[in-house]
Design a protein around this motif. Structure first.
Motif, short mmCIF file in Angstrom:
data_model
loop_
_atom_site.label_atom_id
_atom_site.label_comp_id
_atom_site.label_asym_id
_atom_site.label_seq_id
_atom_site.Cartn_x
_atom_site.Cartn_y
_atom_site.Cartn_z
N HIS A 64 0.79 -1.23 0.00
CA HIS A 64 0.00 0.00 0.00
C HIS A 64 0.82 1.28 0.00
O HIS A 64 0.28 2.36 -0.23
CB HIS A 64 -0.95 0.01 1.20
CG HIS A 64 -1.91 -1.14 1.20
ND1 HIS A 64 -3.04 -1.17 0.42
CD2 HIS A 64 -1.90 -2.31 1.89
CE1 HIS A 64 -3.69 -2.31 0.62
NE2 HIS A 64 -3.01 -3.02 1.51
N GLU A 65 2.13 1.18 0.30
CA GLU A 65 3.01 2.35 0.34
C GLU A 65 2.37 3.51 1.11
O GLU A 65 2.16 4.60 0.55
CB GLU A 65 3.42 2.77 -1.06
CG GLU A 65 4.17 1.68 -1.80
CD GLU A 65 4.58 2.06 -3.21
OE1 GLU A 65 4.22 3.17 -3.68
OE2 GLU A 65 5.27 1.26 -3.85
N PRO A 66 2.05 3.31 2.39
CA PRO A 66 1.38 4.36 3.16
C PRO A 66 2.25 5.60 3.31
O PRO A 66 3.48 5.52 3.33
CB PRO A 66 1.14 3.70 4.52
CG PRO A 66 2.20 2.65 4.62
CD PRO A 66 2.40 2.15 3.21
N GLU A 67 1.60 6.76 3.41
CA GLU A 67 2.31 8.03 3.55
C GLU A 67 2.76 8.31 4.98
O GLU A 67 3.54 9.22 5.21
CB GLU A 67 1.42 9.18 3.05
CG GLU A 67 1.17 9.13 1.56
CD GLU A 67 2.46 9.29 0.75
OE1 GLU A 67 3.29 10.15 1.10
OE2 GLU A 67 2.64 8.54 -0.23
N SER A 68 2.22 7.52 5.94
CA SER A 68 2.58 7.75 7.34
C SER A 68 2.31 6.47 8.14
O SER A 68 1.64 5.55 7.67
CB SER A 68 1.74 8.89 7.93
OG SER A 68 0.36 8.49 7.99
N ILE A 69 2.83 6.45 9.35
CA ILE A 69 2.56 5.32 10.25
C ILE A 69 1.08 5.30 10.62
O ILE A 69 0.47 4.24 10.73
CB ILE A 69 3.47 5.39 11.49
CG1 ILE A 69 4.93 5.19 11.07
CG2 ILE A 69 3.06 4.33 12.52
CD1 ILE A 69 5.94 5.36 12.18
N ARG A 70 0.48 6.48 10.78
CA ARG A 70 -0.96 6.56 11.09
C ARG A 70 -1.79 5.92 9.97
O ARG A 70 -2.72 5.17 10.22
CB ARG A 70 -1.37 8.01 11.32
CG ARG A 70 -2.82 8.17 11.73
CD ARG A 70 -3.15 9.59 12.15
NE ARG A 70 -2.46 10.00 13.36
CZ ARG A 70 -2.80 9.64 14.59
NH1 ARG A 70 -3.81 8.83 14.78
NH2 ARG A 70 -2.12 10.08 15.62
N GLU A 71 -1.43 6.21 8.72
CA GLU A 71 -2.13 5.59 7.59
C GLU A 71 -1.92 4.07 7.59
O GLU A 71 -2.85 3.31 7.33
CB GLU A 71 -1.65 6.19 6.26
CG GLU A 71 -2.39 5.62 5.06
CD GLU A 71 -1.90 6.19 3.74
OE1 GLU A 71 -2.17 5.55 2.71
OE2 GLU A 71 -1.24 7.25 3.73
N LEU A 72 -0.70 3.65 7.91
CA LEU A 72 -0.42 2.21 8.01
C LEU A 72 -1.31 1.58 9.08
O LEU A 72 -1.86 0.49 8.87
CB LEU A 72 1.06 1.98 8.33
CG LEU A 72 1.48 0.54 8.58
CD1 LEU A 72 1.24 -0.34 7.35
CD2 LEU A 72 2.96 0.50 8.98
N ASN A 101 8.24 12.88 6.06
CA ASN A 101 7.17 13.24 5.14
C ASN A 101 6.36 14.34 5.82
O ASN A 101 5.32 14.08 6.41
CB ASN A 101 6.31 12.01 4.82
CG ASN A 101 5.28 12.29 3.75
OD1 ASN A 101 5.39 13.26 3.02
ND2 ASN A 101 4.27 11.44 3.67
N GLY A 102 6.90 15.56 5.79
CA GLY A 102 6.29 16.65 6.55
C GLY A 102 6.49 16.38 8.03
O GLY A 102 7.60 16.12 8.47
N ARG A 103 5.41 16.39 8.78
CA ARG A 103 5.49 16.08 10.21
C ARG A 103 5.41 14.58 10.46
O ARG A 103 5.65 14.13 11.57
CB ARG A 103 4.37 16.79 10.96
CG ARG A 103 4.58 18.30 10.99
CD ARG A 103 3.52 19.05 11.73
NE ARG A 103 2.90 18.32 12.81
CZ ARG A 103 1.70 18.54 13.28
NH1 ARG A 103 0.96 19.48 12.74
NH2 ARG A 103 1.22 17.83 14.27
#
Length: 130
Positions: A64-72, A101-103
């Protein structure tokens, strides 16, 4: 081309890969910045690192190549603090890179498959020779 991470159980401090890399650098050769082999000290550590919840995270990151750990965490339907702890452990062992990736921190895997070498019998690092 498939990128493979080789994992081996090795209780001795085998530093031959590191020594080969340093020799190549001294000779002015280019080297792969990512080591292709991860040595794990014993089967207990291997079991902790590659427990089902961590394997699920590695697969979700690759798929899924998430943009953040939260998305993961949303992808695997788990609480973000738990996922953060697991991803941090995976990053400590070099199984996941955390890119700014930003914050947020974006988890990334650089390999397509994992090849595991587990010695058994008298060659096992958990069993002392007689």
């Amino acid at each position: 081309m498939t990128r493979t991470l080789h994992v081996r159980i090795n209780s001795s401090s085998d530093r031959s890969d590191l020594e080969d890399t340093l020799a190549a650098l001294d000779a002015g050769e280019s080297v792969d910045p990512k080591p292709s082999t991860l040595s794990v000290e014993d089967l207990e550590t291997f079991g902790r690192i590659f427990r089902p919840t961590n394997l699920e995270l590695l697969e979700a990151i690759a798929d899924h190549e998430p943009e953040s750990i939260r998305e993961l965490a949303r992808i695997v339907d788990r609480h973000p603090p738990e996922v953060t702890d697991n991803v941090t452990e995976l990053a400590d062992y070099g199984l996941v890179d955390l890119e700014e990736n930003g914050r947020a921190k974006r988890p990334v895997v650089w390999y397509d498959e994992i090849d595991v070498d587990i010695p058994i019998g008298q060659h096992s690092p958990d069993i002392a020779p007689a």
